[in-house]
Scaffold this active site. Structure first.
Site, PDB file in Angstrom:
ATOM      1  N   VAL A  57       0.856  -1.180   0.000  1.00  0.00           N
ATOM      2  CA  VAL A  57       0.000   0.000   0.000  1.00  0.00           C
ATOM      3  C   VAL A  57       0.897   1.237   0.000  1.00  0.00           C
ATOM      4  O   VAL A  57       1.470   1.609   1.020  1.00  0.00           O
ATOM      5  CB  VAL A  57      -0.932   0.005   1.228  1.00  0.00           C
ATOM      6  CG1 VAL A  57      -1.827   1.238   1.224  1.00  0.00           C
ATOM      7  CG2 VAL A  57      -1.775  -1.267   1.267  1.00  0.00           C
ATOM      8  N   ASP A  58       1.044   1.852  -1.166  1.00  0.00           N
ATOM      9  CA  ASP A  58       1.843   3.063  -1.312  1.00  0.00           C
ATOM     10  C   ASP A  58       0.940   4.269  -1.082  1.00  0.00           C
ATOM     11  O   ASP A  58      -0.083   4.419  -1.758  1.00  0.00           O
ATOM     12  CB  ASP A  58       2.463   3.137  -2.703  1.00  0.00           C
ATOM     13  CG  ASP A  58       3.564   2.116  -2.916  1.00  0.00           C
ATOM     14  OD1 ASP A  58       3.971   1.482  -1.933  1.00  0.00           O
ATOM     15  OD2 ASP A  58       4.007   1.953  -4.065  1.00  0.00           O
ATOM     16  N   VAL A  59       1.334   5.134  -0.146  1.00  0.00           N
ATOM     17  CA  VAL A  59       0.469   6.242   0.267  1.00  0.00           C
ATOM     18  C   VAL A  59       1.182   7.567   0.083  1.00  0.00           C
ATOM     19  O   VAL A  59       2.371   7.699   0.395  1.00  0.00           O
ATOM     20  CB  VAL A  59       0.056   6.082   1.744  1.00  0.00           C
ATOM     21  CG1 VAL A  59      -0.872   7.217   2.167  1.00  0.00           C
ATOM     22  CG2 VAL A  59      -0.620   4.734   1.973  1.00  0.00           C
TER      23      VAL A  59
ATOM     24  N   PHE B   8      -1.156   6.071  -3.728  1.00  0.00           N
ATOM     25  CA  PHE B   8      -0.317   6.485  -4.847  1.00  0.00           C
ATOM     26  C   PHE B   8      -0.386   5.427  -5.947  1.00  0.00           C
ATOM     27  O   PHE B   8      -0.256   4.227  -5.686  1.00  0.00           O
ATOM     28  CB  PHE B   8       1.121   6.659  -4.379  1.00  0.00           C
ATOM     29  CG  PHE B   8       2.079   7.009  -5.483  1.00  0.00           C
ATOM     30  CD1 PHE B   8       2.195   8.313  -5.930  1.00  0.00           C
ATOM     31  CD2 PHE B   8       2.868   6.029  -6.073  1.00  0.00           C
ATOM     32  CE1 PHE B   8       3.075   8.642  -6.947  1.00  0.00           C
ATOM     33  CE2 PHE B   8       3.749   6.356  -7.086  1.00  0.00           C
ATOM     34  CZ  PHE B   8       3.847   7.662  -7.526  1.00  0.00           C
TER      35      PHE B   8
END
Length: 221
Positions: A102-104, A114
């Site tokens: 989970v890229d934030v 993201f």
């Protein structure tokens, strides 16, 4: 990892890391699969759990990695484009081996997922969805902090921790030992992933573990 991944895995194994995360970050972008031969060689060097990701978009991909010894697989692109795949994978192989990257990124005062596909994905909604679909772990990356070595985003972790009912591994921001002391002192963080600290400073995994032990956190020495 920098340089030869097999050599890097050998070094990390000798230094007692608890788990190795090995991701081919270009596989999905280039429309190809991870090199199973290299992945197998990396796994052979490790006497700790290994999570592998890169280009995974089918049950066959997951099976291939588990067959060569991966303990978990890391899914990102297909989780964004076809989140139902998480449910399919978890039902077939079990949630324990399905980790979602989970890229934030922070947008104004809000957090968004993201991505490079033009999708406007709310962090909270995405977390609830992947949990409901059977994800077993969240590999939480603060894109704004990634590689900066200026410290971790405590607010991001706390937000995700309030929502998530599954383990969280936080990555992005570790640059000195105080960053780890602050993270584990000021949040409920139980696991952190690190790369730049070990690649660009003199600190080792044992240094981090000793600092955490000194503040009363359980670590494997």
């Amino acid at each position: 990892m920098l340089g030869n991944p097999v050599q890097a895995a050998r070094v990390y194994n000798s230094r007692g890391v608890d788990e190795l995360v090995f991701v081919d970050i270009f596989a999905s972008k280039q429309g190809r699969k991870i090199n199973l031969k290299i992945a197998k060689e990396v796994i052979k060097e490790c006497f700790m759990p290994v999570a592998i990701g890169g280009g995974i978009d089918s049950l066959e991909d997951i099976n291939n990695l588990l067959q060569i010894g991966a303990d978990k697989v890391i899914i990102k692109k297909i989780a964004l484009l076809q989140p139902d795949f998480i449910k399919t994978a978890a039902n077939f192989y079990g949630s324990q081996c399905i980790s979602i990257a989970v890229d934030v990124v922070k947008v104004d005062q809000d957090y968004k997922i993201f991505n490079e596909f033009g999708l406007d994905i709310n962090l909270s909604d995405f977390l609830l969805k992947i949990q409901d679909y059977g994800a077993g772990e969240i590999l939480l990356n603060s894109v704004d902090n990634d590689g900066m070595m200026n410290g971790f985003d405590h607010n991001l972790f706390n937000l995700v921790d309030e929502i998530a009912k599954i383990p969280i591994v936080l990555i992005g921001g570790g640059g000195d030992l105080n960053h780890y002391i602050e993270l584990f002192s000021k949040t409920n963080c139980q696991a952190v992933g690190t790369s730049s600290l070990f690649n660009f400073t003199q600190f080792t995994p044992l240094d981090v573990k000793n600092e955490l032990k000194n503040i009363g956190k359980p670590v494997r020495l």
